[in-house]
Design a protein around this motif. Sequence first.
Motif, PDB file in Angstrom:
ATOM      1  N   CYS A 108       0.841  -1.185   0.000  1.00  0.00           N
ATOM      2  CA  CYS A 108       0.000   0.000   0.000  1.00  0.00           C
ATOM      3  C   CYS A 108       0.887   1.250   0.000  1.00  0.00           C
ATOM      4  O   CYS A 108       2.109   1.166  -0.160  1.00  0.00           O
ATOM      5  N   PHE A 109       0.289   2.409   0.202  1.00  0.00           N
ATOM      6  CA  PHE A 109       1.047   3.658   0.216  1.00  0.00           C
ATOM      7  C   PHE A 109       2.011   3.682   1.399  1.00  0.00           C
ATOM      8  O   PHE A 109       1.615   3.509   2.552  1.00  0.00           O
ATOM      9  N   VAL A 110       3.291   3.876   1.093  1.00  0.00           N
ATOM     10  CA  VAL A 110       4.331   3.975   2.119  1.00  0.00           C
ATOM     11  C   VAL A 110       5.220   5.156   1.755  1.00  0.00           C
ATOM     12  O   VAL A 110       5.764   5.207   0.650  1.00  0.00           O
ATOM     13  N   GLU A 111       5.364   6.089   2.680  1.00  0.00           N
ATOM     14  CA  GLU A 111       6.110   7.310   2.358  1.00  0.00           C
ATOM     15  C   GLU A 111       7.602   7.056   2.240  1.00  0.00           C
ATOM     16  O   GLU A 111       8.262   7.590   1.347  1.00  0.00           O
ATOM     17  N   ASP A 112       8.170   6.271   3.147  1.00  0.00           N
ATOM     18  CA  ASP A 112       9.594   5.978   3.065  1.00  0.00           C
ATOM     19  C   ASP A 112       9.904   4.689   3.820  1.00  0.00           C
ATOM     20  O   ASP A 112       9.084   4.171   4.584  1.00  0.00           O
ATOM     21  N   ASP A 113      11.113   4.179   3.579  1.00  0.00           N
ATOM     22  CA  ASP A 113      11.538   2.909   4.166  1.00  0.00           C
ATOM     23  C   ASP A 113      11.454   2.907   5.689  1.00  0.00           C
ATOM     24  O   ASP A 113      11.186   1.871   6.299  1.00  0.00           O
ATOM     25  N   ASP A 114      11.691   4.048   6.285  1.00  0.00           N
ATOM     26  CA  ASP A 114      11.741   4.104   7.747  1.00  0.00           C
ATOM     27  C   ASP A 114      10.368   3.916   8.389  1.00  0.00           C
ATOM     28  O   ASP A 114      10.272   3.752   9.599  1.00  0.00           O
ATOM     29  N   GLN A 115       9.308   3.963   7.592  1.00  0.00           N
ATOM     30  CA  GLN A 115       7.975   3.678   8.110  1.00  0.00           C
ATOM     31  C   GLN A 115       7.750   2.163   8.272  1.00  0.00           C
ATOM     32  O   GLN A 115       6.718   1.756   8.798  1.00  0.00           O
ATOM     33  N   ILE A 116       8.689   1.366   7.786  1.00  0.00           N
ATOM     34  CA  ILE A 116       8.514  -0.085   7.787  1.00  0.00           C
ATOM     35  C   ILE A 116       9.379  -0.671   8.904  1.00  0.00           C
ATOM     36  O   ILE A 116      10.600  -0.807   8.757  1.00  0.00           O
ATOM     37  N   PRO A 117       8.792  -1.015  10.041  1.00  0.00           N
ATOM     38  CA  PRO A 117       9.593  -1.495  11.173  1.00  0.00           C
ATOM     39  C   PRO A 117      10.053  -2.935  10.977  1.00  0.00           C
ATOM     40  O   PRO A 117       9.287  -3.794  10.528  1.00  0.00           O
ATOM     41  N   LEU A 118      11.314  -3.194  11.302  1.00  0.00           N
ATOM     42  CA  LEU A 118      11.843  -4.553  11.199  1.00  0.00           C
ATOM     43  C   LEU A 118      11.138  -5.473  12.187  1.00  0.00           C
ATOM     44  O   LEU A 118      10.805  -5.071  13.308  1.00  0.00           O
ATOM     45  N   SER A 210       4.341   5.395  -4.779  1.00  0.00           N
ATOM     46  CA  SER A 210       5.219   5.509  -3.608  1.00  0.00           C
ATOM     47  C   SER A 210       6.210   4.350  -3.546  1.00  0.00           C
ATOM     48  O   SER A 210       7.256   4.463  -2.916  1.00  0.00           O
ATOM     49  N   PHE A 211       5.890   3.239  -4.216  1.00  0.00           N
ATOM     50  CA  PHE A 211       6.781   2.086  -4.182  1.00  0.00           C
ATOM     51  C   PHE A 211       8.111   2.397  -4.863  1.00  0.00           C
ATOM     52  O   PHE A 211       9.171   1.947  -4.415  1.00  0.00           O
ATOM     53  N   LEU A 212       8.065   3.166  -5.941  1.00  0.00           N
ATOM     54  CA  LEU A 212       9.285   3.420  -6.712  1.00  0.00           C
ATOM     55  C   LEU A 212      10.206   4.394  -6.003  1.00  0.00           C
ATOM     56  O   LEU A 212      11.413   4.189  -5.942  1.00  0.00           O
ATOM     57  N   GLN A 213       9.635   5.515  -5.508  1.00  0.00           N
ATOM     58  CA  GLN A 213      10.436   6.574  -4.885  1.00  0.00           C
ATOM     59  C   GLN A 213      11.633   6.878  -5.793  1.00  0.00           C
ATOM     60  O   GLN A 213      11.458   7.270  -6.934  1.00  0.00           O
ATOM     61  N   ASP A 214      12.854   6.652  -5.314  1.00  0.00           N
ATOM     62  CA  ASP A 214      14.024   6.949  -6.154  1.00  0.00           C
ATOM     63  C   ASP A 214      14.638   5.681  -6.738  1.00  0.00           C
ATOM     64  O   ASP A 214      15.792   5.681  -7.169  1.00  0.00           O
ATOM     65  N   LYS A 215      13.875   4.595  -6.750  1.00  0.00           N
ATOM     66  CA  LYS A 215      14.403   3.320  -7.235  1.00  0.00           C
ATOM     67  C   LYS A 215      14.638   3.399  -8.746  1.00  0.00           C
ATOM     68  O   LYS A 215      13.716   3.695  -9.510  1.00  0.00           O
ATOM     69  N   PRO A 216      15.871   3.152  -9.224  1.00  0.00           N
ATOM     70  CA  PRO A 216      16.130   3.231 -10.661  1.00  0.00           C
ATOM     71  C   PRO A 216      15.451   2.081 -11.406  1.00  0.00           C
ATOM     72  O   PRO A 216      15.377   0.952 -10.913  1.00  0.00           O
ATOM     73  N   HIS A 217      14.949   2.375 -12.585  1.00  0.00           N
ATOM     74  CA  HIS A 217      14.346   1.327 -13.418  1.00  0.00           C
ATOM     75  C   HIS A 217      14.268   1.844 -14.851  1.00  0.00           C
ATOM     76  O   HIS A 217      14.411   3.045 -15.113  1.00  0.00           O
ATOM     77  N   GLN A 218      14.048   0.927 -15.777  1.00  0.00           N
ATOM     78  CA  GLN A 218      13.898   1.310 -17.181  1.00  0.00           C
ATOM     79  C   GLN A 218      12.551   0.841 -17.736  1.00  0.00           C
ATOM     80  O   GLN A 218      12.410   0.598 -18.930  1.00  0.00           O
ATOM     81  N   LEU A 219      11.569   0.708 -16.887  1.00  0.00           N
ATOM     82  CA  LEU A 219      10.285   0.167 -17.320  1.00  0.00           C
ATOM     83  C   LEU A 219       9.373   1.287 -17.835  1.00  0.00           C
ATOM     84  O   LEU A 219       9.270   2.347 -17.218  1.00  0.00           O
ATOM     85  N   PRO A 220       8.679   1.043 -18.942  1.00  0.00           N
ATOM     86  CA  PRO A 220       7.834   2.094 -19.560  1.00  0.00           C
ATOM     87  C   PRO A 220       6.455   2.186 -18.909  1.00  0.00           C
ATOM     88  O   PRO A 220       5.426   1.897 -19.514  1.00  0.00           O
ATOM     89  N   PHE A 221       6.427   2.617 -17.661  1.00  0.00           N
ATOM     90  CA  PHE A 221       5.159   2.692 -16.943  1.00  0.00           C
ATOM     91  C   PHE A 221       4.220   3.727 -17.575  1.00  0.00           C
ATOM     92  O   PHE A 221       4.646   4.778 -18.046  1.00  0.00           O
ATOM     93  N   LYS A 222       2.945   3.387 -17.531  1.00  0.00           N
ATOM     94  CA  LYS A 222       1.887   4.351 -17.834  1.00  0.00           C
ATOM     95  C   LYS A 222       1.211   4.716 -16.521  1.00  0.00           C
ATOM     96  O   LYS A 222       1.332   3.990 -15.532  1.00  0.00           O
ATOM     97  N   ARG A 223       0.520   5.844 -16.527  1.00  0.00           N
ATOM     98  CA  ARG A 223      -0.172   6.287 -15.309  1.00  0.00           C
ATOM     99  C   ARG A 223      -1.670   6.326 -15.578  1.00  0.00           C
ATOM    100  O   ARG A 223      -2.122   6.924 -16.547  1.00  0.00           O
ATOM    101  N   SER A 224      -2.428   5.659 -14.720  1.00  0.00           N
ATOM    102  CA  SER A 224      -3.889   5.674 -14.872  1.00  0.00           C
ATOM    103  C   SER A 224      -4.434   7.055 -14.515  1.00  0.00           C
ATOM    104  O   SER A 224      -3.751   7.863 -13.871  1.00  0.00           O
ATOM    105  N   LYS A 225      -5.664   7.320 -14.922  1.00  0.00           N
ATOM    106  CA  LYS A 225      -6.281   8.601 -14.602  1.00  0.00           C
ATOM    107  C   LYS A 225      -6.428   8.798 -13.099  1.00  0.00           C
ATOM    108  O   LYS A 225      -6.523   9.929 -12.621  1.00  0.00           O
TER     109      LYS A 225
END
Length: 523
Positions: A108-118, A210-225
């Motif tokens: 689901c929506f996650v703002e950053d990694d630090d919101q995910i407790p080990l 929010s999943f991608l954030q600054d994660k590098p990728h080369q995938l041609p994503f489209k964005r839904s309305k």
Amino acid sequence: MISSLNQYLQALSADEHLAAVSGIKRGVEREALRVVSEGRLSTQPHRENLGSALTHPYITTDYSETLLEFITPVSDSAEQTIAQLEDIQKYAYENIDGELLWPLSMPCFVEDDDQIPLAQYGSSNVGRMKTVYRQGLKNRYGSMMQVIAGIHFNFSFSEDFWRAIQQIDGDTRDLQTFVSERYFALIRNYKRLCWLIPYLFGSSPILCSSFLQDKPHQLPFKRSKTGYLYLEHATSLRMSDLGYTNSAQSALNICYNNLTSYVEGVKEAISLASDDFDKIGVKVDGEYRQLNSNVLQIENELYAPIRPKRVAESGEKPSEALQRRGVEYIEVRALDVNPFSATGISLEQMRFLDVFITYCALAPSPEMTAELQKRYEHNMDKVVLRGREPELKLNDDNQCKTIPEWGGELFEEFMQVAKLLDKAYGTDDYQVVTSSEFAKVKDASLTPSAKLVDMVVNQEAKYTALALGKASEYREQQMANGYQTFDQAMLTQAAKQSHLDQKAIEENDTLDFDSFLADYFKA
């Protein structure tokens, strides 16, 4: 003498072998994020009433405190396995204060990694080791990919089944040697045909940005309305490079031709140094950042769509258990959480997996070179990103085939396996589900990934709202159901006992943590 598929099917159809065919045992491990009503991660730790995540037999956590994992006991009834999973989830719902179980693989929506407790497992050495391992995963790959949820399907044939196959083959070796060899043959066929699993069952073609954030990728994503990212023909982004990526692992050459070469490959991988991970540091300023700086901290870090398994004894590594006592069962790991099922996996899926895995066990399975393994992985990569593309071609023994072409050939043989299973179980369920899955091969719009893209892109549904609607529906459904195979008192007692078991482990530790780790890796 190794028989052909048809010879096996004919021989196993004899009355003397049918009982052996129907002795399949299964178990399911289902992961699910705990979320609050607006679709964000829960901030609450693992609930006390759920028991100890370290020692509870049915309810634990995976990477994070918020990522629950439900584990069913081994059963020879697929219906019972589903009922057990429903009971375990019902008990969880009763003890998480109105929170929901996210019904999708991608988080689901996650703002950053630090919101995910080990995940936390207490003060024992083994508990601390589990948390440090997860700290290492965070530092190596980031937490976001670690909260991708999946389904693990554990499967084994009966000893009588393998005795029948051995008799048909005229093989005179000891049974366990034969069984291990045949499980590896099954695994090779599974890896060759693994692309079919995300095609049929992949349910993660869309993700929250929010999943991608600054994660590098080369995938041609489209964005839904409605603002969500998707690939038009993707089936399972969970199984793509956006999921479990480890460039160092791509250079590993784990061999699946026999038990010895597999164990040797795994042992080499867990002792192979990594310059990149060495830069992270192991113990810095008195705090562990990872268990070690090797390519794999421990064997569990080896990401694979299927694993040979043996129940390990206390303190025993998975490869040691395999080496000492052979393969006991397989773990299928290529399954997305099914958002159209309250338990994340349906009875129909389990029945088709019975057919698919039995086919893999009986079909010819030549040894696999590193080149062949790369070819199979390339087919898989194509399907997870482009599996519903009409003209997509896969490589079948150097022949280019579309999914309908190759799938049509396979399903002719799957149907023969389904007939055998129906005869053994006295039903027509296997043929019905095989026909239903074949319909998806002929018409990609019937796949769950296509249905999700249609809902979000064409019908302009909000992905989060869609997921929360399903999550609320499943919670109400399972809370209203009565217990079927377990009961509340038994699960309450299991939770209490798990806390006592954790305390006993903590009290029996005799080594400090540094010495414990040194002994573990020295062994």
